[in-house]
Structure formats: C-alpha cells, structure tokens
Design a protein around this motif. Sequence first.
Motif, mmCIF file in Angstrom:
data_model
loop_
_atom_site.group_PDB
_atom_site.id
_atom_site.type_symbol
_atom_site.label_atom_id
_atom_site.label_comp_id
_atom_site.label_asym_id
_atom_site.label_seq_id
_atom_site.Cartn_x
_atom_site.Cartn_y
_atom_site.Cartn_z
ATOM 1 N N GLN A 84 -3.378 8.869 10.164
ATOM 2 C CA GLN A 84 -4.202 9.071 8.963
ATOM 3 C C GLN A 84 -5.357 10.045 9.184
ATOM 4 O OE1 GLN A 84 -5.272 5.089 7.669
ATOM 5 N NE2 GLN A 84 -3.112 4.517 7.446
ATOM 6 N N LEU A 105 -10.099 4.615 0.010
ATOM 7 C CA LEU A 105 -9.363 3.350 -0.073
ATOM 8 C C LEU A 105 -8.097 3.386 0.787
ATOM 9 C CD1 LEU A 105 -9.089 0.560 -1.599
ATOM 10 C CD2 LEU A 105 -7.639 1.778 -3.232
ATOM 11 N N ALA A 106 -7.567 4.593 0.997
ATOM 12 C CA ALA A 106 -6.327 4.716 1.758
ATOM 13 C C ALA A 106 -6.587 4.852 3.251
ATOM 14 C CB ALA A 106 -5.538 5.923 1.266
ATOM 15 N N SER A 138 -3.443 -6.444 -4.741
ATOM 16 C CA SER A 138 -3.868 -6.354 -3.352
ATOM 17 C C SER A 138 -2.827 -6.982 -2.429
ATOM 18 C CB SER A 138 -5.217 -7.048 -3.181
ATOM 19 O OG SER A 138 -5.635 -6.932 -1.853
ATOM 20 N N TRP A 139 -2.367 -6.202 -1.487
ATOM 21 C CA TRP A 139 -1.409 -6.618 -0.460
ATOM 22 C C TRP A 139 -0.352 -7.582 -0.984
ATOM 23 C CZ3 TRP A 139 -1.963 -2.608 1.909
ATOM 24 C CH2 TRP A 139 -3.180 -2.118 2.364
ATOM 25 N N ASP A 148 0.445 -1.499 -4.576
ATOM 26 C CA ASP A 148 -0.771 -0.765 -4.228
ATOM 27 C C ASP A 148 -1.883 -1.256 -5.138
ATOM 28 O OD1 ASP A 148 -0.998 2.180 -2.498
ATOM 29 O OD2 ASP A 148 -2.759 1.446 -3.597
ATOM 30 N N LEU A 149 -3.075 -1.170 -4.596
ATOM 31 C CA LEU A 149 -4.231 -1.576 -5.369
ATOM 32 C C LEU A 149 -4.678 -0.450 -6.292
ATOM 33 C CD1 LEU A 149 -6.327 -3.831 -5.718
ATOM 34 C CD2 LEU A 149 -7.617 -2.792 -3.856
ATOM 35 N N ASN A 178 1.735 0.905 5.874
ATOM 36 C CA ASN A 178 0.851 1.834 6.571
ATOM 37 C C ASN A 178 -0.514 1.656 5.918
ATOM 38 O OD1 ASN A 178 -0.460 4.019 7.753
ATOM 39 N ND2 ASN A 178 0.545 5.541 6.430
ATOM 40 N N GLY A 200 0.858 -1.185 0.000
ATOM 41 C CA GLY A 200 0.000 0.000 0.000
ATOM 42 C C GLY A 200 0.887 1.226 0.000
ATOM 43 N N THR A 201 1.713 1.327 -1.012
ATOM 44 C CA THR A 201 2.798 2.313 -1.004
ATOM 45 C C THR A 201 2.318 3.746 -1.213
ATOM 46 O OG1 THR A 201 5.037 2.668 -1.836
ATOM 47 C CG2 THR A 201 3.340 2.204 -3.496
HETATM 48 C C1 LIG Z 1 -2.744 4.916 4.467
HETATM 49 S S1 LIG Z 1 -2.316 4.765 2.790
HETATM 50 C C2 LIG Z 1 -0.579 4.687 2.926
HETATM 51 C C3 LIG Z 1 0.173 5.200 1.744
HETATM 52 C C4 LIG Z 1 1.649 5.286 1.937
HETATM 53 N N1 LIG Z 1 2.227 4.006 2.257
HETATM 54 C C5 LIG Z 1 1.977 6.294 3.029
HETATM 55 O O1 LIG Z 1 2.320 5.880 4.133
HETATM 56 O O2 LIG Z 1 1.890 7.468 2.762
HETATM 57 C C6 LIG Z 1 -2.839 3.150 2.422
HETATM 58 C C7 LIG Z 1 -2.526 2.691 1.009
HETATM 59 O O3 LIG Z 1 -2.965 1.357 0.866
HETATM 60 C C8 LIG Z 1 -3.538 1.202 -0.404
HETATM 61 N N2 LIG Z 1 -4.467 0.061 -0.336
HETATM 62 C C9 LIG Z 1 -5.706 -0.024 0.142
HETATM 63 N N3 LIG Z 1 -6.190 -1.247 0.019
HETATM 64 C C10 LIG Z 1 -5.226 -1.972 -0.559
HETATM 65 C C11 LIG Z 1 -5.129 -3.344 -0.942
HETATM 66 N N4 LIG Z 1 -6.148 -4.188 -0.768
HETATM 67 N N5 LIG Z 1 -3.990 -3.758 -1.494
HETATM 68 C C12 LIG Z 1 -2.954 -2.897 -1.683
HETATM 69 N N6 LIG Z 1 -2.998 -1.621 -1.332
HETATM 70 C C13 LIG Z 1 -4.125 -1.164 -0.781
HETATM 71 C C14 LIG Z 1 -4.207 2.501 -0.667
HETATM 72 O O4 LIG Z 1 -4.390 2.680 -2.029
HETATM 73 C C15 LIG Z 1 -3.243 3.471 -0.053
HETATM 74 O O5 LIG Z 1 -2.316 3.908 -0.994
#
Ligand SMILES: C[S@@+](CC[C@H](N)C(=O)[O-])C[C@H]1O[C@@H](n2cnc3c(N)ncnc32)[C@H](O)[C@@H]1O
Lengths: 371, 495
Positions: B375, A296-297, A255-256, A227-228, A273, A203-204
């Motif tokens: 967040q 989503l984030a 996803s993850w 990232d998704l 994160n 989830g970069t």
């Molecule tokens: C809180 S943000 C963190 C972004 C970044 N790592 C940071 O710390 O600034 C969560 C991230 O997880 C991604 N995300 C949400 N669901 C996801 C999934 N199922 N698989 C991968 N990434 C996902 C979101 O798109 C978002 O970019």
Amino acid sequence: MNSSLPRTILSTISPYSLAFKRQKLPISTRVSGPVSFPSISSIPSSQKPRIPLFLRPPIFTTSLSDLQKWQQWANNLALSVGSKFVDSDNGPDTNILCREVKWLLEDAVEDKSILCQLVSPENGKLVKLRADLDELYCLWKQRIEERRPFQYIVGCEHWRDLVLSVQEGVLIPRPETELIVDLVSGLVLEEEGLREGIWADLGTGSGAIAIGLARILGDGGRVIATDLSPIAVSIAAFNVKRYDLQDKVEIRQGSWFEPLEDVKGELAGVVSNPPYIPSSQIVGLQAEVGRYEPRLALDGGENGMDDLLHLCEAAALMLKPGGFFAFETNGEKQSKFLLDFMTQKLATNVHNLEAISDFCGIKRFVTGFRR
Amino acid sequence: MGFFPNLMKTLYSRSLSLPQNSRRRNQKLSLLISSFTESNKTLIVQTTNSQSTIRSGFRVLKHTLAFSSSEIQTMKVPASFHGLLVPSTGVRCGFCSLAATEPRTSDGLTVNGIVAGRWPILDENEGDWKSHAAAIAQSIQLIKKRLQWKKMIVRLEMLSAELNKADLWDDPVHAGKISREHGSLMGKMKEVNRYERELLEHIDMLKLAREENDGELESESLRALLMMRSSVKEKELEALLAGEQDSCSCFIEVQAGAGGTESMDWAAMVMSMYKSWAECHRYGVTVVDEMPGEIAGIKRATIKVDGEYAFGYAKAEVGVHRLVRISPFDSANRRHTSFAAVAVTPILGDTSSHFQINESDLRIERFRAGGPGGQHANTTESAVRIVHIPTGVTATCQNERSQHQNKAMAMAVLQSRLDQLEMTRQAQLNAQHTQSLTEISWGNQIRTYVLHPYRMVKDLRTNYEVSDPDSVLEGDLDGFILSFLSASLDKDKDN
Ligand SMILES: C[S@@+](CC[C@H](N)C(=O)[O-])C[C@H]1O[C@@H](n2cnc3c(N)ncnc32)[C@H](O)[C@@H]1O
C-alpha cells in the motif's frame, strides 16, 4: 495532510476522499479494536462512477501533428523529472513516465494503430480522441507537477488480466495483491468445497480481488464483497458489471463482517487487503499515495494492525470448517506478529498458518484454515 | 505485399488445374485411366482412407501410407500408371503412391525428361504448349528442391517406421507428434506428385486432341497448361516456407553490440526496420521488452510479430547486422562501424511440441522500486524477468500494463526461446543440421549497411545488394529475405 496539498489539486479530488480522510482521523487515534460504523443499507445515488478514459466515446478530433506536439511536450516534461521523484520518495523516474505517456495516448485515441505514425505524421491527418487535447495537456501537467497518480488520470488500472475502473476515493489495486488470487486459484482447483462455496472479499475497494476470485470459482461459487466507503462500493459495482459478474459477486456496504451476519460460519473463504500502514507513516508516503489515495484505505491505526487483528479474530468464526483465509499485511513484522497472535490465541479455531512472500521476498500474506 | 500469399492454408482447396468439368474431357481421361494397371506390390496402408471431393467431381483418395525405403526405391509401376485421379464411380485405387516411380506420358515423357530436354521457355502469352510444359516442369523441380525432397523421403521413411512400431501409442504425445508430421509430409509430397501427374496428363490430352484433330480440346488443354504454369509458379514461393515452424508467429529480438550509444542507436534503427517491415505485411506487432540506452537507442528489445509465416520469413534475418556511417554521436564526425545482433524464435502453435518447463526451474524476478511496497507504493512499473535456471535462458517483459500480463508474456518469450533451443538440440541429434547453437540463436554477420562514404546494403550470404539504404531501413526487406530463402534451399546440392 490537506494543508500540504496544492490548491489546484484539492479541486480535482472528489469530495468523498477528503471526507473519508476526515472521518478516519479519529479512528486512527484509537488504541485498539476497530470502530464499527453502522451498516448503511442504501447506497447514496450521488456516487456516480467516472467513466475511464479508454471507455469514453471518441468525440474529439485533432490533427496527428498536434498530437505529436503534445507527445513531445509530455515526454519533455517526463525527461525534466529525471530521478527527482525517485530520490524524494521512491516515485516514478523518467523511464516510467515516458511509458505512461505512451499508455495515456493508447487510452486516449480511438485507433491505437495510428500511434506508430506519430514519428512522422502525415500532414493534415486527423485523429479521433476520447478526451479533448486541452484536457490531455491538463492531465499530464497534473501527473508531473502535482503527482496525481497515472491510474486516476486515465481512470483505470490494469491488474492481472483485468482492466479496473478507479478514481479518487478508491485505492488503486497493487501488483502484490494479484498473488491473493493466485493463492486461491491453486486451492480451488483441488477442493470442490472451496471452489463451489461462498467467498468474502472485505474492503473490496475497486472490486479487484472479488472479481479475480469470481473468475476462478466454479459455477456454484459466489463472492460477497464489502466496503465501508460508498464510493468504493459504487466503483466496485461498476467493475463487476463490466465483467458481467453481477450474478456471482454481490456487493454490500458496511464495516468488515457486519454485513455478513447471514452467512456466519458458512464462508468457504475470506480474503482481505485491509488498511495496514501505521498512522504515523501516512505523512511520509510517496506523493501519489499520500496526497491522493483515501486514508480510509491505507491507515491501519497506530501499529497498522487494528483492522488485521479484527479480521483474524472474526474470520475464525465466520468461516466454515476447512475454510481458508488470506490477508495482506505490511510485511515481515506484521505477518510474524499475526501468526504468533493466532497461534497463541486462536489455535483451537485455526491451523496450517503460514506467512507467504510476495514477489520481492517480503512476507506479505498470512494464510490459514479454519479447523 | 504480393510476396506474402497465405500459403499452405490453400493446399487442398486450390487444387491445380484439375479438369474443369468438361464431359468430353472426362471421357478422354477415363480412357487414360483404363490403361492403368494395378501394381502388385504390397504396401502397408496405415489408416483408413478418407475421401475428399474435389470440385471437378473427381476424388482424391487420401491414404496415409507407410512404407519402407526399399519399397520406395524398388517399386516398379507400369509406365501407364497415373496415380491418384480416379473417377468418382468408385474404382478401387490399389495404392496412391507418392514416391512411386516417375509418372510418364503415354509416350514415355517424364517431368525430369522435360527439364532435361531444355525446351525453350517463352513468355506466358506467346508460349506454345512445350514452353508451358517446360516452365511447369522447371517449377516442379524447383519446388522439390526447396522442399528438400530427398531429405523429405528419408524423413518420411523414418516416421513410417516409427508409426509401425507396435508400442507407438504407449506414448500418445510422441505418437501424435509423429503422426502429425507424417501426415503433413505426406500432404506436401502428394501435392507435388499431383502436379507431376497433372502436367503429364495435360500433355497426353493435348497430343490426343491433336491426333484426333479436336481443336476445342486442344485449346482447352493449352489453357489448362497455362493456368497450371502460373499456379505452380506461385507454389515455388510457398515451397520456400515449408519448414515445420515457418507458418508460426515469432519473436524478434535485437541486441546492440559493443560500442556505446552509436551501436545502441543502430540497434534501435534495426528494430524499427523490423517493426515497419512487419506492419507493412499486416502482421501484428507488440513491443514486449525494451531496454533503452542511456543517451539514445536501445540496449536490447524484443517484439512479438503475429501472423501467418512471420517466422518463416523473419528467420532469414537471424544474424549480425553491421552499420558503417559517420556517427551523429561523434563530435569529431568520424566514421564508425557498429553491430546489432538479431534473433528470431517461433511461437509454436502446437502446444504438445513445447519444451516442458518445470515451475521449480524458474526464478521469477519482478522489478520494483525500493521501499516497503504494498500500500505504500504507487507505480506503473510491473516488469517481469524469468530465468530458466538449468539453461540460463531468460526473458523479460515490461510493456504490458499489469504484472500478471507481463509475466504471461515473459513466459511466452521464454517458452519460445526454450523451444528453439530444444529444436536445435534435436536437430543436432538428428544430424540434419550442421549449424551450431550460437549460429542458430545469434548467427554470424549476415549483412552490411553502408551510409558513408557510399550508400549500399549488401547481404553477405547471397551477395544480394541494394543501393538505397533508406528504403531498407524503412522495412523494405523482402528482396533480402526471399533471395536468402531461395539461395539457402536452391543451392542445396542434395536435392
Ligand atoms: C487497502 S484497500 C484495499 C482495496 C482492494 N481490496 C484492493 O486490494 O485493491 C482497503 C479497503 O478497505 C476499506 N475499508 C476501510 N475500513 C473499512 C471497514 N471498517 N470496513 C470495510 N471496509 C473498510 C477501504 O475503503 C478500502 O477500500
């Protein structure tokens, strides 16, 4: 959610962030376990990142005195806010907003040294700008009247020693998260296996953690960032390129852990994160966050731990023996819950579990090692 | 602008009035050198000599010498000894002394003798040789005074003694520090010694030319004297900034005194005075920390001033600055007196001389609005405050755009303040300084700015005064700074 947005703002938000909000809604109502999306192998080409203000060419010109007028107008708007936003949702106060005016100017002018002349501008002197003065008026209005986050306005966030491009659809990296890189940097100094290994940032988002890690790992170390969100993937790629780290950071959409099957059991470290805000709290969020950042984030399901629980379980299998993990959480309650969970359910796989405080003394991170 | 030469960088490259490769001149010079008799005094030569060639084809043998005080005082060298300059044919230089007895011309004239002779000093373009020589001698004397010559000799002795200790390198950091300081002192002293010898050589040469009726040589020597006169004059200024930290960049901190908005406004005026001063001199200026007043002005602020000799000059501003005016914040239009305190700390380039900070002695505080953070929050506020618990010294930075950068900057400020504190402590141990700690960090009242009922800025230390406060507040501080620097060094009776 959307209905609370003023009409004018809807148009400034990229359609993707709205799309994700909708997509995510059903997920946040799920009871347990993350829903896996099918991995999308090709990145849609339409996700062209917007160039941050400070990187745009200085093709506009205005007079120093007009810029000064803008500055006065902007500061007056900031002054009119007082503590209104603080009182309503812990938003920015006048002081912070005035500083943002200064930074917006710094990003907008070609030559920063000209800014000290704004106090008493020489008649007729011209300034080169990276955005039209009208656009600057428009942007600052959005900031004050619509609470559009400053970082989306200038298109970047200063995080650690990095300047990362961000835009609607991608979470603005938080200062708390800087600590994840510090935690890892302490470890990799001591352990070659970690320093030269493969790390995953799940989830970069903007790529913040992944880029931070890539810069502290050894020559053999690599980072795979997933990232998704397609828009996150394209922004992360943009940032990775800007720091010339294409050889060190690989970005995969999915996803993850799904896109990481090929490195199962080989990872030296896993950091993330993930979204951790309980769904019910999304509506009450600070305007800058709730109205603009992608759901989503942020939305971590009913108790906020849907994704965290999945990550904890899966990390135990994805890491190589001795591998390290660190996850950011919503704070005390979640960290404690996750530690208990791992101690009870995953003790055969992981050890040295710890909850680590952020700079405010909130237990913000859970960390541990694979046995 | 002309006030700020790039000082010590040019120490060796701009050697003063060395003979301009005139063959005839070289011949004459070797005549003089042939009368040089080696001293039979044994000196301890510390390190190997490195040779550096100077434009003229002469070499300066750079020895690092170490000798004890008794030797300095008792060394007797024949009057004809002319020291450092030897033709590059490789004549062995028995020693190249700094503090050796006074060099003399062939007829016994010394630099001090010239000064004591009170030869009239005329304008550069109408002067005869005596006038030039007198001007040069006077400059040399002033330079020595400014360098605190006698203290320098004592210090050099101490360092030499240290360097001779068998166990010196058991502590390599300390040893490095000692030998660097030793080297730098030697460099400065040698330079002055060179001026002295050169002056006398020019005089010798001139007299010789006259004896031999060599008009060309005579006018060449006169020209050389004239050139030397102007370059030594420049060195006078440089000698004002010969302190160990003078060449460093620095932080300037301004704090408002008691008295509410009026004094906060004054503090902001003082800060903007330094910003303009620094910008005028092409120093880099970064605001590190700024705590605005509620209505106007600042409670305190810190800027970083980047560039050579920023500290050397700015240190002259340490102290309390007093303003008298009709306050624009007083609806009754009364006259107010307010105060702002200025502190200046050097940013040491040489990290080995840094005060060692233990991570565990630090409390790092970050400002954040309440609430759950992470967040949940969007903020651009990322101020960092660091407290050094054992000393209570603190540093704050909130003007960088990331927390990481704010912390790095706050650490730099803290380091600078702790270095300053440590230097003060050391200085007190060495009993070289008599200033108290508070005097060094915040100082006494140094200057008054009167805007009403009359207009004047006056420095209480030097009595230097200016009747146009606006120009001063716009950053024209050079007069104040230089008069203070020269007064503080020139008045020193010991030198
Ligand atoms: C809180 S943000 C963190 C972004 C970044 N790592 C940071 O710390 O600034 C969560 C991230 O997880 C991604 N995300 C949400 N669901 C996801 C999934 N199922 N698989 C991968 N990434 C996902 C979101 O798109 C978002 O970019």
